[in-house]
Design an enzyme around this catalytic site. Structure first.
Site, PDB file in Angstrom:
ATOM      1  N   SER A 122       0.798  -1.235   0.000  1.00 60.47           N
ATOM      2  CA  SER A 122       0.000   0.000   0.000  1.00 60.47           C
ATOM      3  C   SER A 122       0.828   1.281   0.000  1.00 60.47           C
ATOM      4  CB  SER A 122      -0.935   0.029   1.206  1.00 60.47           C
ATOM      5  OG  SER A 122      -1.987  -0.853   0.989  1.00 60.47           O
ATOM      6  N   LYS A 128       0.348   3.510  -2.853  1.00 60.82           N
ATOM      7  CA  LYS A 128      -0.883   4.289  -3.085  1.00 60.82           C
ATOM      8  C   LYS A 128      -0.667   5.802  -3.147  1.00 60.82           C
ATOM      9  CE  LYS A 128      -3.811   0.640  -1.184  1.00 60.82           C
ATOM     10  NZ  LYS A 128      -4.519   0.169   0.016  1.00 60.82           N
ATOM     11  N   TYR A 175      -3.331  -2.716 -10.290  1.00 62.15           N
ATOM     12  CA  TYR A 175      -3.276  -2.468  -8.850  1.00 62.15           C
ATOM     13  C   TYR A 175      -2.427  -3.530  -8.144  1.00 62.15           C
ATOM     14  CZ  TYR A 175      -4.719  -2.385  -3.972  1.00 62.15           C
ATOM     15  OH  TYR A 175      -4.704  -2.369  -2.610  1.00 62.15           O
ATOM     16  N   TYR A 213      -4.809   4.359   8.078  1.00 62.77           N
ATOM     17  CA  TYR A 213      -6.139   3.751   8.198  1.00 62.77           C
ATOM     18  C   TYR A 213      -6.800   4.075   9.536  1.00 62.77           C
ATOM     19  CZ  TYR A 213      -4.104   1.418   4.251  1.00 62.77           C
ATOM     20  OH  TYR A 213      -3.493   1.179   3.075  1.00 62.77           O
ATOM     21  N   VAL A 219       1.159  -3.750   3.967  1.00 61.76           N
ATOM     22  CA  VAL A 219       1.040  -5.007   4.709  1.00 61.76           C
ATOM     23  C   VAL A 219       2.303  -5.875   4.665  1.00 61.76           C
ATOM     24  CG1 VAL A 219      -1.466  -5.299   4.730  1.00 61.76           C
ATOM     25  CG2 VAL A 219      -0.139  -6.080   2.752  1.00 61.76           C
TER      26      VAL A 219
HETATM   27  O1  DON Z   1      -4.858  -4.623  -1.467  1.00 60.52           O
HETATM   28  C1  DON Z   1      -4.139  -5.357  -0.866  1.00 60.52           C
HETATM   29  O2  DON Z   1      -4.615  -6.267  -0.201  1.00 60.52           O
HETATM   30  C2  DON Z   1      -2.621  -5.242  -0.808  1.00 60.52           C
HETATM   31  N1  DON Z   1      -2.013  -5.542  -2.022  1.00 60.52           N
HETATM   32  C3  DON Z   1      -2.188  -3.918  -0.288  1.00 60.52           C
HETATM   33  C4  DON Z   1      -2.726  -3.699   1.052  1.00 60.52           C
HETATM   34  C5  DON Z   1      -1.876  -2.938   1.984  1.00 60.52           C
HETATM   35  O3  DON Z   1      -0.658  -2.907   1.927  1.00 60.52           O
HETATM   36  C6  DON Z   1      -2.655  -2.304   3.041  1.00 60.52           C
HETATM   37  N2  DON Z   1      -1.849  -1.603   3.970  1.00 60.52           N
HETATM   38  N3  DON Z   1      -1.636  -1.727   5.109  1.00 60.52           N
END
Ligand code: DON
Length: 621
Positions: A77, A80, A202, A254, A272
């Site tokens: 993320s 983003k 994405y 978040y 993540v």
């Molecule tokens: O959308 C997802 O599940 C992941 N590729 C990215 C999520 C993410 O890193 C959320 N952040 N904490």
């Protein structure tokens, strides 16, 4: 110049404070446990949970790195905010705001909530918003869009980045929740292209392989107004960096965003995979990598490291370090501090009386709303009693739009009145150049411009002196020249008999530093500059004084007969009278009173200059 030998290990020693601190911090936080690596993307769950790296990059590209700062992982993320910056850069604010809002959700990153009133996802940091932003990647084909996305991240990191195919495929195979979000958005026309294609991009953007060192550079690019500190490449305009940081600040962590803002106080983004970036605008980018994450999806050690760095270095965004009052370095008036133009005693008397009508303010530092308001308030106060107000901008390194606007307002208002506004020290390509252009183009803002305060002061003094009764004209009698005051008419005639008229053109060097001193001069018409060599600056010379009609130069030759201590350069076509030192001594052998009078005039002149210099030193301290 003597070469100064380096002492000890200069570079290492200079870097040590931050590097040493990070090493200590890394060791301390290594003991922190808790959280687990994300495993909802199976490939992510295979990571070594003990990997732990920290990196800080400065806006000029210095990187401090400790631990596993060069181990690759997927950006997740943390991609983003950069994709959001890309969309702003290529579509502009209004179009991007139609696609995605800027409101925090207070929900998890993968929550299935959409702003149904505005018909857009709430913000670009949650998955829904990021998927909507991913749709904005330019390119006619999916290949081209992927290539553009990789180019964006490579530009931000300052090296070529690649996709981790294993993580990408793992997420592609399991990302059903994101697929659900994308289809819901297609259903409400929040996106319009094939959701699978948008999701492909994405998932790929989340799978870009980076290191903590790369992320620190990417964060430092945001800290550096969108310019990569390693490569100098301008990736985003500063106006869009502000938008990106704003959204990171309110939504980047978040449902932990509020507590993060309270405790750490930096715009940040987590992923993540266990990475976090944080940005201190104008200073540094921070990144931490440690895979175990908490319930909100944020790296446990990552949060701890950022908290500690924020406390240790007082980096919370709302710490106030601004001192608007320091914008005024000092101010003074020209009765006490005069230009470097040498003046006759008569002129000096007028300036001692009238010089208070010239005020000088030296500004310094950054001009923004608060500091400019202070500066202009002082300026208006001085303008109430002055005929001329000189503002010296030499030490100003930044002037934002609001500063320029306020200054233009004042320039316009003053153009209506009696007091003249004079600006000095505005460098070409400097922070105030656009102000000068704006003033030059506007009809009602009249400002006199000079390269430095000394020239500005001289100009103002000349204006005060214009029309004073002692205007000498080109030809004046020997008896009127300060150096010869007190000589009898017969002695004056003796002097006249050894005077030689001389003419010089603009730029001619009348006397050169180091030459034998054989003549001294009385200036009859025009002005000359006294210039000295600046040590260590090669051929560069500094003007230390200027001299006008009725004054003498080179007279030190009478005292020591030594070498010239400065260059004298004609500022324009100059007429002066030269007197041979030897001839004067020969004349004085028969008429001792001539030398006694000249030397006592010279001594008086020197003592007056010294007294004034002391007074000035007192004011300028
Ligand atoms: O959308 C997802 O599940 C992941 N590729 C990215 C999520 C993410 O890193 C959320 N952040 N904490």
């Amino acid at each position: 110049m003597n070469k100064i030998e380096p002492i000890g290990r200069p570079l290492q020693a200079a870097l040590a404070p931050v590097q040493d601190y990070l090493a200590e911090l890394h060791a301390r936080v290594s003991a922190v446990s808790g959280g687990n690596p994300a495993d909802y993307i199976p490939e992510l769950g295979k990571v070594d949970p003990e990997l732990f790296g920290i990196a800080i990059a400065t806006v000029d590209g210095q990187v401090y790195a400790v631990g596993d700062a060069d181990v690759p992982f997927t950006i997740q993320s943390v991609s983003k905010p950069f994709m959001y910056g890309y969309a702003l850069q290529h579509y502009g604010r209004p179009a991007v705001l139609e696609q995605v809002g800027v409101e925090p959700t207070g929900e998890a990153f993968n929550s299935i909530v959409l702003d149904e009133v505005a018909n857009r996802p709430f913000n670009p940091m949650v998955n829904a918003g990021a998927i909507a932003v991913a749709e904005m990647m330019l390119g006619d084909t999916q290949e081209k869009r992927i290539a553009n996305m990789l180019e964006l991240f490579s530009d931000l990191a300052g090296r070529k980045l690649e996709i981790d195919d294993a993580v990408f495929n793992s997420e592609l195979a399991t990302g059903h929740r994101n697929r659900a979000i994308a289809y819901m958005m297609l259903n409400t026309a929040m996106i319009s292209r094939d959701p699978n294609e948008v999701l492909d991009l994405y998932f790929r953007q989340c799978s870009v392989k980076v290191t903590a060192r790369d992320l620190a550079i990417m964060a430092a690019t945001l800290a550096n107004d969108g310019k990569n500190p390693l490569t100098g490449k301008a990736v985003f305009d500063a106006q869009y960096v502000r938008d990106v940081l704003t959204v990171m600040n309110s939504c980047g962590m978040y449902d932990y965003a509020g507590e993060w803002a309270y405790e750490v106080g930096m715009p940040a983004k987590s992923g993540v995979s266990g990475c976090i970036i944080a940005v201190i605008p104008g200073q540094i980018g921070i990144s931490v990598y440690s895979p175990p994450i908490d319930r909100q999806g944020n790296s446990v050690r990552g949060i701890r490291v950022c908290q500690e760095i924020s406390n240790e270095f007082e980096l919370h965004a709302f710490n106030n370090r601004t001192n608007v009052r320091s914008v005024i370095r000092r101010d003074y008036r020209a009765d006490l501090v005069r230009s470097n133009r040498l003046r006759t005693p008569e002129e000096r008397a007028v300036l001692a009386k009238e010089g208070a009508r010239i005020a000088v303010i030296e500004a310094q530092g950054a001009l923004f709303f608060g500091s400019t308001e202070q500066l202009l308030r002082r300026l208006m106060h001085l303008a109430a009693e002055a005929r001329y107000v000189i503002v010296d901008f030499k030490r100003v390194h930044l002037a934002d739009r609001s500063a320029r606007k306020l200054i233009v307002r004042v320039a316009r208002a003053m153009a209506q009145g009696e007091t003249e506004l004079v600006f000095a020290g505005i460098a070409e390509n400097g922070p105030l150049e656009s102000l000068i252009k704006a003033l030059a183009e506007s009809e009602d803002g009249r400002v006199q411009l000079f390269r430095d305060t000394d020239t500005a002061l001289e100009w103002c003094e000349d204006r005060l002196l214009t029309g004073a009764p002692f205007d000498l004209g080109t030809k004046f009698a020997v008896s009127e020249i300060n150096l010869f005051k007190g000589l009898s008419p017969a002695e004056c005639r003796l002097i006249e008999s050894i005077i030689r008229p001389l003419m010089f053109d603009k730029g001619d060097v009348i006397m050169r530093e180091g030459d034998d001193a054989k003549l001294f001069f009385v200036l009859a018409r025009g002005t000359v500059s006294v210039e000295i060599k600046v040590p260590g600056r090669g051929e560069r010379r500094k003007r230390v004084a200027s001299i006008g009609p009725g004054l003498t130069f080179g007279e030190m030759a009478l005292l020591d007969g030594g070498k010239r201590s400065a260059d004298i350069v004609a500022n324009e076509r100059v007429i002066c009278y030269g007197l041979g030192v030897e001839e004067l001594h020969a004349l004085a052998a028969e008429h001792p009173n001539v030398m006694i009078t000249i030397l006592s005039n010279l001594t008086r002149e020197f003592s007056e200059r010294l007294r004034h210099a002391n007074e000035e030193i007192g004011v300028l301290e």
